[in-house]
Design an enzyme around this catalytic site. Structure first.
Site, short mmCIF file in Angstrom:
data_model
loop_
_atom_site.label_atom_id
_atom_site.label_comp_id
_atom_site.label_asym_id
_atom_site.label_seq_id
_atom_site.Cartn_x
_atom_site.Cartn_y
_atom_site.Cartn_z
N CYS A 186 -35.27 20.19 -65.91
CA CYS A 186 -34.21 21.04 -65.38
C CYS A 186 -33.69 22.04 -66.40
CB CYS A 186 -33.05 20.22 -64.83
SG CYS A 186 -33.46 19.37 -63.29
N TYR A 230 -29.84 23.28 -65.27
CA TYR A 230 -29.95 24.18 -64.11
C TYR A 230 -29.39 25.57 -64.42
CZ TYR A 230 -31.31 20.60 -60.64
OH TYR A 230 -31.97 19.65 -59.93
N TRP A 236 -25.16 21.34 -63.95
CA TRP A 236 -25.86 20.11 -63.55
C TRP A 236 -25.85 19.07 -64.67
CZ3 TRP A 236 -30.28 17.79 -65.60
CH2 TRP A 236 -30.80 16.73 -64.85
N TYR A 247 -38.68 21.15 -53.22
CA TYR A 247 -37.88 20.94 -54.42
C TYR A 247 -38.78 20.57 -55.59
CZ TYR A 247 -34.05 18.97 -57.24
OH TYR A 247 -33.13 18.70 -58.22
N HIS A 248 -38.59 21.26 -56.72
CA HIS A 248 -39.39 21.07 -57.94
C HIS A 248 -40.80 21.61 -57.80
CE1 HIS A 248 -36.62 17.61 -59.59
NE2 HIS A 248 -36.11 18.83 -59.76
N HIS A 262 -37.56 25.41 -60.39
CA HIS A 262 -36.46 25.29 -59.43
C HIS A 262 -36.25 26.57 -58.64
CE1 HIS A 262 -35.70 21.81 -62.01
NE2 HIS A 262 -35.06 21.29 -60.98
#
Length: 851
Positions: free
Chosen positions: A449, A493, A511, A708-709, A794
């Site tokens: 992240c 993030y 985050w 996601y990811h 992301h």
């Protein structure tokens, strides 16, 4: 039957252990205060040594409290595990003298027995292969490999998977890749298609321990509802009839499945007396088409009548229907379902017959919409390569010179959590297709992240994430990682971009790191390798209105650097802002993004000088419907003008977009209703936006959901890598793989490559802004464009930048190419120079660092 019971029990145990671990992990982490980590060395104390890493098979899945529990549907694969009754297995070689290492052991439901390649008295050299014969044709979309349980020897490293209808003719492998050297179960996906035989070939032993291969169990996955390389057929002129329909109690006519509205439905007759199952609905296309899949939308107004067990048959005349081209059972949920045909059919009529209601609620059948898909045309829709397996989930990626793609996940290959001080990385060699894995310990940085910026000299700066204050640098010239000074504010993030000054700017990122802190901007200097705080650039003006609070509201910002060290923050908040990075910094309003709402986990891409496209997103990070809207944002000096352009066909959040050398923008994956780690509501049809028309057109469907990811990157040959998704531990939605998409501009109608121009000389390793290059080419050239090497994670890639450049003919096959002098236009860094012909076909890009 016994093997199926064992597999169901095994999955239930794994599922319960993971949910317990994740729940306790979230609770414990949630009760632990978040502290700003300070340097012990700076405080006069020697840093404590990092603990020795726990072996992968002993690691417990860990989760940040900001993610919560992995959703239940992430634990069950979308594709069903096929029934192994009647299957047989054979191998290229097997051990029978030293132990019972027969191939048949992979189908006995007992992980304590195994197939082992022959080693007594002399090992049979690699490669080794094992072939499963299902003794029937079925749609297959993946192979589940369980390594032996009593030791590491023989774990499969490099592999390929091939399919055959008869066991004699084997096409090009449908999947290749490299597996991590651990004891975890591996799911190796590929584009679904009909086959009887599936062959796994081991090309290396994962740990390099010897010339051996082994496997405890092998399963195959069936139809995941993901048709291979198809496109929706136009429904103009179609009609629908049904075996029965409700017209008294409601408007449940068959025609409703073709009206484009999920809210109107076909419903089997129930008034005054329900017509018993089975029920069927027949689509008449009124013309003959090649059909390879049926897409079924359950009703959106409730669960009654969801199709369970089904079969599909086709006909040319509406009278004679052949052997079913698809059979199966759909899950009892509201997600869109796809039935992939075992063979493409030339037909006018397609009939769906439903023999059970998914939830067993009654003798009913209903449908919101029905669509049919056919094979894609490469020259119109592009094409996909085989799936390439990675030894990790590629959550972050960066395109590198030398035809390499850098990828990394977290402290583990398939899960994240904590601050472990090391990161699993991998490099894909685009020339050979091979993937190599390495764990990075020397920077003390778990780079899950992170923020990412491609530096002026071509290095990759990675900041924050799980180790929230850390910053690390990867140098592609030496293939080495090093630590740089930690940030002043711990983050995860966060967003990053390089500035026109050559410095790197970071912003947001609640985050990870201390809570209750405004994650104001700061700048990293390549000269001093230190961070300079910008108290005049608080994150508050750039927040979305996410109900979850700041740790969601300042995530994944869209940043575009311009001249004079300035940055336009153009999303995901509907409020745009100008940011100054000189001195103490400053932030001022740049207006709203037309009529757009907040669009978290959407994305933005610079498709021309001072022109950006934003796509999708949703008002909150998760659990809110995504939008299909797209907007253009134009920059002229200090003026910013936003306008709505054409809508995407599909609403998307968690998608990735990539600008192509011809200025068009491709968008991949995403969910209509974003939920981290889930593959529900996946959008499998990429789309291509044309700036000349503002319209989106569909591209060939993807074989694997990318939500996601997931990531996407432009490659030096003008193609696109799309991969990843998941990182949720022992779950079914981990996608440790990727595939390369060939855009239609490179393909003829038959799928063969188009002739393309080539750059033969004149591109130096480095050039200054404002330089003139004398470039030699072969083939007709109409224009040149610089495409910045970029890094994605992301859904965000702030490094993307397309810069058309002025060129003039200087003789036969020679051109003077002028690099812009303004570093706010040609941001310092590594670029790929493409030559394009009059039809927009690009050459292979040549790397040049502009700084």
């Amino acid at each position: 039957m016994q093997s199926r019971r064992f597999l169901a029990f095994h999955r239930a145990i794994r599922r319960s252990h993971l949910l317990i671990a994740l729940g306790l992990g979230s609770l414990l982490i949630g009760l632990t205060p978040w502290f700003v980590v300070t340097s012990t060395a700076a405080a006069g104390r020697a840093p404590a040594p990092r603990p020795a890493p726990v072996p992968f098979e002993q690691q417990t899945a860990k989760q940040s409290p900001h993610h919560g529990i992995v959703p239940a549907n992430a634990m069950e694969p979308t594709a069903p595990i096929l029934d192994r009754a009647g299957w047989t297995a054979t191998a290229s070689d097997e051990e029978t003298a030293g132990e019972n290492g027969r191939a048949s052991n992979v189908l006995d439901g007992n992980t304590a027995t195994m197939w082992h390649s022959k080693y007594n008295p002399t090992p049979t050299p690699l490669p080794h292969s094992i072939t499963v014969d299902m003794h029937r044709t079925a749609v297959v979309s993946g192979l589940v490999y369980r390594p032996r349980t009593n030791g590491p020897n023989g774990r499969v490293g490099e592999y390929s998977i091939s399919l055959s209808p008869d066991g004699l003719s084997w096409a090009t492998p449908v999947a290749t890749g490299t597996l991590a050297d651990d004891a975890s179960t591996k799911t190796l996906g590929f584009a679904p298609q009909g086959a009887r035989f599936v062959r796994l070939t081991a090309l290396s032993e994962a740990g390099g321990r010897g010339p051996w291969s082994s496997a405890a169990e092998i399963d195959l996955l069936g139809d995941p509802g993901t048709p291979a390389a198809t496109v929706d057929l136009a429904r103009t002129g179609w009609t629908a009839t049904a075996s029965d329909e409700e017209t008294s109690g409601e408007n449940g006519r068959a025609a409703n499945v073709l009206d484009g509205k999920d809210g109107t439905i076909w419903h089997s007759k129930y008034n005054p007396t329900p017509t018993p199952l089975p029920h069927s609905i027949t689509i008449d296309m009124h013309r003959t088409e090649t059909v390879s899949a049926l897409v079924y939308h359950p009703r959106s107004t409730g669960p009654n009548g969801r199709a369970g067990a089904y079969s599909i048959a086709t006909s040319t005349d509406g009278v004679t229907f052949g052997t079913p081209v698809a059979t199966g059972t759909w899950r009892d949920d509201d997600t869109v379902k796809t039935a992939t045909f075992t063979r493409a059919a030339s037909a006018r009529f397609v009939r769906l017959t439903v023999t059970s209601e998914a939830g067993g609620r009654g003798p009913w059948t209903s449908a919101g919409e029905i669509r049919l898909s056919g094979p894609s045309s490469p020259a119109v829709h592009g094409s996909w390569s085989r799936i390439t397996g990675f030894p990790l989930v590629p959550v972050a990626t960066a395109a590198l010179p030398g035809d390499k793609l850098l990828a990394w996940s977290a402290y583990a290959v398939d899960r994240f959590g904590g601050s472990n001080g090391y990161t699993q990385t991998a490099i894909l060699d685009l020339k050979t297709g091979k993937v190599t894995q390495r764990r990075i310990d020397n920077t003390g940085h778990d780079m899950f992240c992170p923020g990412i910026a491609m530096l002026a000299d071509g290095r990759v700066l990675v900041t924050g994430g799980s180790n929230a204050e850390k910053a690390s640098i990867y140098d592609p010239a030496t293939d080495s990682w090093s630590a740089t000074t930690s940030m002043n504010i711990a983050r995860g993030y966060q967003a990053m971009t390089l500035l026109s000054t050559g410095e790197a700017f970071v912003f947001g990122g609640s985050w990870s790191g201390s809570t209750g802190t405004d994650k104001a901007g700061e700048v990293w200097s390549p000269d001093t390798r230190t961070w300079r705080s910008l108290p005049g650039v608080p994150a508050a003006p750039a927040l979305t209105a996410d109900p979850a609070g700041p740790y969601r509201a300042d995530n994944h910002m869209w940043l575009h650097a311009t001249s004079g060290g300035k940055v336009l923050q153009l999303g995901p908040s509907k409020q745009m802002n100008w940011i100054s990075t000189s001195g103490q910094g400053g932030i001022t309003s740049a207006g709203t993004r037309a009529d757009s709402q907040d669009a978290m986990t959407g994305n933005a891409v610079a498709y021309d000088i001072g022109k950006l496209l934003t796509l999708g997103g949703s008002p909150a990070y998760q659990d809110t419907p995504a939008t299909q809207r797209a907007y253009t944002v134009g920059i002229s000096g200090n003026q910013v003008q936003a306008a709505r352009t054409g809508d995407m066909e599909h609403a998307r959040a968690f998608s990735n977009s990539v600008v192509l050398p011809d200025g068009k923008v491709a968008v991949f994956g995403g969910q209509a209703y974003p939920v981290p780690f889930s593959d529900a509501t996946s959008v499998l049809t990429p789309e291509l936006w044309d700036p000349a028309t503002g319209a989106f057109t569909p591209l060939a469907t993807m074989a694997v959901p990318r939500n996601y990811h997931s990531v996407a990157n432009l490659l030096p040959d003008g193609r696109i890598f799309s991969g990843g998704g998941g990182l949720c531990g022992d779950c079914a939605t981990n996608h440790a793989d990727g595939a390369i998409f060939t855009p239609p501009y490179l393909l003829n109608a038959d799928g063969s490559p188009k002739p393309r121009p080539s750059i033969t000389a004149g591109v130096p390793p480095r050039a200054a802004p404002g330089a003139s290059l004398t470039v030699s080419t072969q083939g007709s050239v109409a224009s040149f464009v610089l495409m910045r090497a970029a890094a994605a994670t992301h859904s965000t890639d702030n490094d993307q930048r397309r810069v058309p450049v002025v060129s003039t003919a200087a003789g036969a096959g020679t051109y003077t190419v002028s690099v812009p002098a303004d570093t706010g236009v040609v941001l310092p860094g590594t670029y790929m120079l493409f030559a394009l012909d009059a039809q927009g076909v690009p050459s292979i890009g040549q790397f040049v660092t502009i700084s």
